[in-house]
Design a protein around this motif. Structure first.
Motif, mmCIF file in Angstrom:
data_model
loop_
_atom_site.group_PDB
_atom_site.id
_atom_site.type_symbol
_atom_site.label_atom_id
_atom_site.label_comp_id
_atom_site.label_asym_id
_atom_site.label_seq_id
_atom_site.Cartn_x
_atom_site.Cartn_y
_atom_site.Cartn_z
ATOM 1 N N ASN A 204 0.819 -1.218 0.000
ATOM 2 C CA ASN A 204 0.000 0.000 0.000
ATOM 3 C C ASN A 204 0.851 1.265 0.000
ATOM 4 O O ASN A 204 0.322 2.370 0.133
ATOM 5 N N GLY A 205 2.179 1.095 -0.116
ATOM 6 C CA GLY A 205 3.049 2.262 -0.193
ATOM 7 C C GLY A 205 3.499 2.797 1.151
ATOM 8 O O GLY A 205 4.211 3.801 1.203
ATOM 9 N N ASN A 206 3.129 2.152 2.252
ATOM 10 C CA ASN A 206 3.522 2.623 3.583
ATOM 11 C C ASN A 206 4.600 1.724 4.167
ATOM 12 O O ASN A 206 4.592 0.510 3.958
ATOM 13 N N LYS A 207 5.518 2.319 4.891
ATOM 14 C CA LYS A 207 6.533 1.544 5.594
ATOM 15 C C LYS A 207 6.007 1.190 6.975
ATOM 16 O O LYS A 207 5.456 2.035 7.667
ATOM 17 N N ASN A 208 6.179 -0.070 7.367
ATOM 18 C CA ASN A 208 5.584 -0.504 8.637
ATOM 19 C C ASN A 208 6.520 -0.348 9.834
ATOM 20 O O ASN A 208 6.127 -0.579 10.974
ATOM 21 N N GLY A 209 7.785 0.015 9.615
ATOM 22 C CA GLY A 209 8.690 0.260 10.726
ATOM 23 C C GLY A 209 9.222 -0.976 11.412
ATOM 24 O O GLY A 209 9.901 -0.875 12.432
ATOM 25 N N VAL A 210 8.930 -2.165 10.874
ATOM 26 C CA VAL A 210 9.447 -3.407 11.440
ATOM 27 C C VAL A 210 10.138 -4.206 10.343
ATOM 28 O O VAL A 210 9.843 -4.047 9.156
ATOM 29 N N TYR A 211 11.078 -5.066 10.762
ATOM 30 C CA TYR A 211 11.792 -5.871 9.790
ATOM 31 C C TYR A 211 10.892 -6.979 9.256
ATOM 32 O O TYR A 211 10.242 -7.699 10.017
#
Length: 203
Positions: A115-122
Motif C-alpha cells: 500500500n506504499g507505507n513503511k511498517n517500521g518493522v523488519y
C-alpha cells in the motif's frame, strides 16, 4: 409476652460479639499481612540479587574471567540460595562495541509495503546490516558471551522461585515469581578492542 422478653434478652446479649467481628476481619487482615511479608521478601531478594550481580560483573571484566565464569556464577547462586534455596537462576551475557549499542536492533532497509507505507518493522527479504555476524536479523546487536578487551558487556541474571507465602494460592494465582537484576560494564583494556565487521544481507 414471654417470647418478646426472650427476644429482647437475645438482642441485648453481646457475649461473643468479638469472635464474630474477628471472623469478619481476619481474612482481610491475613491477606494484608501475607502481602506485606511477600513484598518484603521480594524487595530483599531483589537487593541480594542485585548486589551479587554487581560484584560478579566486576569480576567478569577481568582478562581471567573467561576461565572462571562457572566460579563467578556459583558465587551469585550461593548468595541467592542462602535466602531462597529452591531458586532457579538463568545467566545471560551479551557483548557490545559501545554502550549505545546495548539492546539496539540491527539497522535494516524498511521497504515500502504493497500500500506504499513503511511498517517500521523488519520483514523477511528486507536488507539489513548483520553486525553480530550470525547471518540473521536481530532486534539486539549483542553477541553471546564476554566479548573481548574494552567491549561492553550486559550481565543479566533471572531468579525464579516459588513464593514463600501462600498468598497467591489463596487468590488462585500462579505463585511462581521472577526477579531480574542486570548491569552493564566495560571490560578492562587488557588488549586491543576488536573491530566490528558488518555484512549486508538481503534475505
Amino acid at each position: 409476652m414471654i417470647k418478646r422478653e426472650i427476644a429482647n434478652k437475645l438482642c441485648a446479649d453481646k457475649k461473643a460479639a468479638t469472635v464474630v467481628e474477628f471472623g469478619i476481619i481476619a481474612p482481610t487482615f491475613l491477606l494484608l499481612l501475607l502481602g506485606s511479608f511477600d513484598i518484603g521478601h521480594s524487595v530483599y531478594m531483589q537487593g541480594i540479587l542485585k548486589g551479587a550481580v554487581l560484584e560478579a560483573a566486576r569480576s567478569s571484566t577481568l582478562e581471567s574471567a573467561a576461565n572462571s565464569l562457572t566460579e563467578i556464577d556459583t558465587q551469585v547462586k550461593s548468595r541467592v540460595k542462602a535466602i531462597t534455596p529452591d531458586a532457579e537462576l538463568i545467566f545471560e551475557r551479551k557483548s557490545y562495541y559501545e554502550f549505545t549499542d546495548v539492546a539496539r536492533a540491527e539497522p535494516f532497509e524498511d521497504k515500502a509495503d504493497a500500500n506504499g507505507n513503511k511498517n517500521g518493522v523488519y520483514d523477511p527479504g528486507e536488507c539489513f546490516s548483520d553486525e553480530n555476524g550470525n547471518g540473521q536479523w536481530d532486534n539486539d546487536v549483542g553477541k553471546e558471551g564476554l566479548g573481548g578487551p574494552n567491549d561492553v558487556v550486559l550481565y543479566k541474571v533471572t531468579a525464579s522461585y516459588e513464593s514463600l507465602f501462600p498468598l497467591y494460592a489463596m487468590l488462585g494465582r500462579d505463585s511462581r515469581k521472577d526477579v531480574v537484576a542486570q548491569t552493564v560494564l566495560r571490560n578492562q583494556p587488557y588488549g586491543e578492542q576488536g573491530s566490528v565487521n558488518v555484512t549486508r544481507i538481503c534475505a
